[in-house]
Write a protein that holds these residues in place. Structure first.
Motif, mmCIF file in Angstrom:
data_model
loop_
_atom_site.group_PDB
_atom_site.id
_atom_site.type_symbol
_atom_site.label_atom_id
_atom_site.label_comp_id
_atom_site.label_asym_id
_atom_site.label_seq_id
_atom_site.Cartn_x
_atom_site.Cartn_y
_atom_site.Cartn_z
ATOM 1 N N VAL A 1 0.865 -1.190 0.000
ATOM 2 C CA VAL A 1 0.000 0.000 0.000
ATOM 3 C C VAL A 1 0.899 1.236 0.000
ATOM 4 N N VAL A 2 0.832 2.031 -1.070
ATOM 5 C CA VAL A 2 1.748 3.162 -1.249
ATOM 6 C C VAL A 2 0.956 4.451 -1.443
ATOM 7 N N ALA A 3 1.291 5.461 -0.659
ATOM 8 C CA ALA A 3 0.632 6.768 -0.756
ATOM 9 C C ALA A 3 1.275 7.590 -1.869
ATOM 10 N N LYS A 4 0.441 8.203 -2.696
ATOM 11 C CA LYS A 4 0.918 9.084 -3.766
ATOM 12 C C LYS A 4 0.003 10.296 -3.852
ATOM 13 N N SER A 5 0.394 11.253 -4.665
ATOM 14 C CA SER A 5 -0.473 12.397 -4.914
ATOM 15 C C SER A 5 -1.705 11.926 -5.678
ATOM 16 N N LEU A 6 -2.771 12.717 -5.624
ATOM 17 C CA LEU A 6 -4.000 12.332 -6.309
ATOM 18 C C LEU A 6 -3.753 12.175 -7.804
ATOM 19 N N ARG A 7 -3.049 13.109 -8.405
ATOM 20 C CA ARG A 7 -2.805 13.015 -9.856
ATOM 21 C C ARG A 7 -2.016 11.758 -10.199
ATOM 22 N N ASP A 8 -1.004 11.434 -9.403
ATOM 23 C CA ASP A 8 -0.209 10.221 -9.661
ATOM 24 C C ASP A 8 -1.050 8.967 -9.462
ATOM 25 N N HIS B 1 -16.991 13.677 -5.135
ATOM 26 C CA HIS B 1 -16.596 12.921 -6.325
ATOM 27 C C HIS B 1 -16.386 13.817 -7.544
ATOM 28 N N GLN B 2 -17.130 14.920 -7.642
ATOM 29 C CA GLN B 2 -16.978 15.800 -8.806
ATOM 30 C C GLN B 2 -15.625 16.494 -8.811
ATOM 31 N N GLU B 3 -15.096 16.790 -7.620
ATOM 32 C CA GLU B 3 -13.762 17.397 -7.543
ATOM 33 C C GLU B 3 -12.695 16.410 -8.016
ATOM 34 N N VAL B 4 -12.867 15.145 -7.668
ATOM 35 C CA VAL B 4 -11.926 14.116 -8.140
ATOM 36 C C VAL B 4 -12.012 14.013 -9.666
ATOM 37 N N ALA B 5 -13.215 14.040 -10.197
ATOM 38 C CA ALA B 5 -13.417 13.887 -11.639
ATOM 39 C C ALA B 5 -12.727 14.994 -12.427
ATOM 40 N N LYS B 6 -12.634 16.195 -11.836
ATOM 41 C CA LYS B 6 -12.048 17.342 -12.544
ATOM 42 C C LYS B 6 -10.529 17.236 -12.693
ATOM 43 N N VAL B 7 -9.905 16.330 -11.955
ATOM 44 C CA VAL B 7 -8.439 16.227 -11.992
ATOM 45 C C VAL B 7 -7.953 15.769 -13.364
ATOM 46 N N LEU B 8 -8.707 14.903 -14.022
ATOM 47 C CA LEU B 8 -8.345 14.437 -15.364
ATOM 48 C C LEU B 8 -9.294 15.041 -16.395
ATOM 49 N N PRO B 9 -8.759 15.462 -17.552
ATOM 50 C CA PRO B 9 -9.635 16.009 -18.598
ATOM 51 C C PRO B 9 -10.503 14.941 -19.233
ATOM 52 N N SER B 10 -10.011 13.711 -19.250
ATOM 53 C CA SER B 10 -10.781 12.586 -19.796
ATOM 54 C C SER B 10 -10.480 11.334 -18.982
#
Length: 201
Positions: free
Chosen positions: A48-55, A71-80
């Protein structure tokens, strides 16, 4: 296949324990920086390894275990979200039906994750139960899965089996998803919080 758990509250930690138990690598991330999560992640297990949300979102399969309103904030991190499988392990407690446009909660969630294959799963068990070994008295603890994508539900069923659970497919989101929907006592699916086992044949 790379896996990530987004959200490291009680459900996220319970899922991390499930991966650690089977020595399956999983990335965990939350709103907190990875260095804040790392000690807890290490305590659960070396896989179990902690990383940044984008990673973390570079994973192929993402288990979404944040509070429903985030959940909508998480969805915005990636454009697709093309090519990703998102497992909705959330429950929409306190959310009114009109806030979901009259949709089952997972169908509403799917609208935010453009291009993703969305599977409802791992949400009907309480965190304490989900964290424990799913192999009990010669049987496997059941997890219910529903999706509008047959390939996605098959791959998540395979993951559930790897983790020691017995997957039960409930059909599409507007059918099976409703059976495990938890929005409050007045809008609770028939199978929510049911702790069922499938015996070995």
């Amino acid at each position: 296949m790379k896996y990530a758990i987004v959200g490291f509250g009680k459900i996220g930690q319970a899922l991390a324990h499930a991966f650690a138990r089977k020595n399956i690598d999983v990335t965990i991330a939350s709103r907190r920086p990875p260095e804040a999560l790392a000690p807890q992640a290490r305590a659960i297990g070396p896989t179990v390894v902690a990383k940044s949300l984008r990673d973390a979102l570079e994973a192929d399969t993402i288990l979404l275990a944040v509070p429903f309103g985030e959940h909508q904030e998480v969805a915005k991190v990636l454009p697709s979200w093309e090519g990703k499988t998102v497992i909705d392990a959330m429950n929409a407690f306190g959310v009114l039906p009109e806030e979901l446009d009259g949709l089952p909660s997972s169908a509403f969630v799917a609208k935010s994750f453009t291009g993703a294959k969305l599977v409802k799963g791992f949400n009907h068990l309480g965190a304490a139960t989900l964290a424990t070994d799913p192999i009990v008295e010669g049987g496997h603890r059941v997890v219910f899965l529903s999706s509008d994508d047959e390939d996605a539900i098959a791959s998540v069923a395979d993951l559930a089996k790897q983790l020691g659970f017995a997957p039960v497919k409930l059909g599409k989101l507007n059918e099976g998803g409703a059976l495990v929907n938890a929005r409050g006592p007045a809008a609770r699916g028939q199978l929510i919080f049911q702790d069922l086992f499938k015996k070995e044949q």
